[in-house]
Design an enzyme around this catalytic site. Structure first.
Site, mmCIF file in Angstrom:
data_model
loop_
_atom_site.group_PDB
_atom_site.id
_atom_site.type_symbol
_atom_site.label_atom_id
_atom_site.label_comp_id
_atom_site.label_asym_id
_atom_site.label_seq_id
_atom_site.Cartn_x
_atom_site.Cartn_y
_atom_site.Cartn_z
ATOM 1 N N TRP A 1 0.891 -0.819 -0.174
ATOM 2 C CA TRP A 1 -0.466 0.400 0.091
ATOM 3 C C TRP A 1 0.800 1.598 -0.124
ATOM 4 C CZ3 TRP A 1 -1.792 2.701 4.494
ATOM 5 C CH2 TRP A 1 -0.235 2.813 5.878
ATOM 6 N N ASP A 2 2.331 1.199 0.274
ATOM 7 C CA ASP A 2 2.778 2.215 0.083
ATOM 8 C C ASP A 2 2.682 3.192 -1.402
ATOM 9 O OD1 ASP A 2 4.238 0.615 1.688
ATOM 10 O OD2 ASP A 2 5.796 0.830 1.894
ATOM 11 N N GLU B 1 1.266 -1.849 12.617
ATOM 12 C CA GLU B 1 1.542 -3.974 12.828
ATOM 13 C C GLU B 1 1.224 -4.064 14.106
ATOM 14 O OE1 GLU B 1 4.266 -3.798 9.518
ATOM 15 O OE2 GLU B 1 2.859 -4.051 8.071
ATOM 16 N N LYS C 1 2.498 0.583 16.328
ATOM 17 C CA LYS C 1 4.299 0.785 15.575
ATOM 18 C C LYS C 1 4.007 2.171 14.297
ATOM 19 C CE LYS C 1 6.015 -1.914 11.955
ATOM 20 N NZ LYS C 1 6.122 -3.515 10.861
ATOM 21 N N GLN C 2 3.039 2.410 13.979
ATOM 22 C CA GLN C 2 3.185 3.471 13.031
ATOM 23 C C GLN C 2 1.940 4.329 12.922
ATOM 24 O OE1 GLN C 2 3.113 -0.276 10.879
ATOM 25 N NE2 GLN C 2 2.579 1.337 9.301
HETATM 26 O O1 IFM Z 1 3.538 -1.569 4.070
HETATM 27 C C1 IFM Z 1 4.882 -1.364 4.978
HETATM 28 C C2 IFM Z 1 3.659 -2.017 6.877
HETATM 29 O O2 IFM Z 1 2.961 -0.866 6.509
HETATM 30 C C3 IFM Z 1 4.836 -1.286 7.350
HETATM 31 N N1 IFM Z 1 6.186 -2.328 7.208
HETATM 32 C C4 IFM Z 1 6.513 -2.288 6.164
HETATM 33 C C5 IFM Z 1 5.529 -1.995 4.976
HETATM 34 C C6 IFM Z 1 6.326 -2.363 4.302
HETATM 35 O O3 IFM Z 1 6.809 -0.701 3.618
#
Ligand code: IFM
Length: 434
Positions: free
Chosen positions: A28-29, A156, A268-269
């Site tokens: 999805w990046d 995640e 994590k994010q």
């Molecule tokens: O898509 C990302 C995910 O959101 C976090 N881990 C790394 C992936 C790839 O960049």
């Protein structure tokens, strides 16, 4: 730019062409972090990157069947040829939000370029097939609210939850567009619409359910805290001992079992905060209170995170904080801040650096009523200047002592919340000046 696929079969992998990390897979990046650069400046490349998801639509339909869905398409979490390549479903296939992320990127591209041919040729088909999945996997509860259960949101460190706010609110947006566009295309392009309708068997009652699910989507909100909860169970999790976690135990995923991490309030994010960036859909108060709540719990162990917190710091007028996050974002690979630059550059983070200027300091949001700008300028800088290619014409924005906008034709802007049409050049004061 160098890493972007220039034919419909290739896309942009998480590390671009700079290294072998993530095995060259596309995530999805692309849609959420990388496409804005192309949509705003090189729409032909953007269109090609969007077309990739159409090229793999057949494989995405097969994947949906494999996962037990009767109808629709499930975009693979990580892929090259269209087949799901994720080996760990809690932080892989369970990230259903990718369906809405792809649709979101299609809609942003459409709003920015007005490229209706893209919608008729392949865009609507992708939007509709991916929207169908929400109806198949979600349900109306006893109070007639639409629930989406057993998914993982962008964060995640919090896996397999019910009603992840990010997923639900983006799914609502996705479903609304699937419905609204159907009406628009059926009226304006009846012949082409008939062909699309026949090809993917669009049914009137299915569209009506999409509309209802979008309007009645359940979005977790905690009245006492005044925030959107990341998911139904989030508030009841235990507090993570941040103070007692040694610095060298980051990223947590390399030092703790996933199940340990899942039991705690630790991110994590960016998750809920990212939804606010994309949709700008809640009040200033809820956005600021949620931001403060989640920022404390976020490790930024993913490189996809600091840029989002930076852009949203601009949104809540914390310009110094925004600047600090921006510096972290641009220094990430220059200073090897994650200690893994040897595996390749973090390309989503690079896209996020570009976004930090345009969406962060510029405050750009692309909506149906025009281009929204809410500029803020860090004290460290004299002037910010950027150019966009909006509906085939050049727009130049300069944020300095004043805000200056130059256009080649009349364009509707909403500046600091007030609508204004610009035809030529205007200079004006703006609120976020430091
Ligand atoms: O898509 C990302 C995910 O959101 C976090 N881990 C790394 C992936 C790839 O960049």
């Amino acid at each position: 730019m160098a890493s972007a696929g220039k034919d419909p079969h290739s896309n942009i992998s998480a590390k671009g062409l700079s290294g072998e990390g993530y095995e060259g897979h596309y995530f999805w990046d692309t849609e959420i972090y990388m496409l804005p650069l192309f949509t705003l400046s090189s729409p032909a490349i953007a269109k090609n990157l969007l077309r990739f998801r159409y090229e793999i639509l057949g494989a995405s339909r097969d994947r949906a069947r494999e996962m037990g869905h009767k109808i629709g398409a499930k975009i693979p979490w990580r892929t090259i040829s269209g087949r799901e390549c994720s080996g760990f479903f809690p932080a892989g296939s369970a990230q259903y939000h990718i369906n809405a992320d792809v649709a979101y990127a299609y809609i942003q591209y459409f709003l920015f370029t007005a490229d209706i041919d893209m919608m008729l040729e392949f865009g609507y088909e992708v939007i509709y097939e991916t929207a169908r999945l929400w109806i198949d996997m979600g349900h109306f509860n006893e109070d007639d609210a639409f629930m989406i259960n057993a998914v993982t949101g962008p964060d995640e460190y919090t896996a397999i939850v019910n009603n992840n706010y990010y997923t639900n609110v983006l799914a609502a947006y996705h479903l609304k567009w699937a419905y609204d566009l159907a009406e628009k295309l059926a009226t304006a392009y009846p012949d082409k619409w008939e062909r699309i309708k026949e090809k993917i068997h669009i049914m009137a009652d299915e569209l009506a359910i999409m509309k209802k699910a979008s309007e009645q989507m359940y979005l977790p909100f905690d009245k006492a805290l005044g925030i959107n909860l990341q998911d139904d169970g989030f508030k009841n999790k235990a507090e993570w001992d941040f103070a007692g976690t040694p610095k060298n135990h980051h990223p947590l995923l390399l030092h703790y079992h996933p199940l340990t991490i899942y039991r705690y309030k630790v991110l994590k994010q960016a998750d809920t905060v990212l939804a606010y960036l994309l949709l700008d859909n809640e009040s200033d108060e809820v956005i600021e209170t949620s931001y403060t709540y989640y920022e404390r719990l976020t490790t930024h162990d993913s490189s996809l995170s600091p840029c989002v917190y930076g852009m949203m710091a601009s949104r809540i007028n914390q310009t110094e904080k925004a600047y600090n996050y921006f510096m972290q974002t641009i220094r990430l690979d220059l200073d090897n801040l994650h200690d893994n630059t040897k595996d390749g550059l973090h390309i989503a983070n690079a896209g996020g650096a570009y976004m930090s200027i345009i969406y962060g300091f510029g405050g750009l949001r692309i909506k149906s009523d025009g281009l929204h700008l809410k500029p803020t300028k860090p004290a460290e800088w004299e002037t910010i200047r950027f150019r966009l290619k909006y509906k085939d014409s050049l727009v130049t924005v300069t944020i300095g002592e004043q805000l200056t906008i130059e256009t080649e034709k009349p364009i509707n802007f909403i500046i600091d919340g007030s609508p204004i049409q610009v035809d030529g050049t205007i200079h004006m004061v703006y609120h976020g000046k430091h």
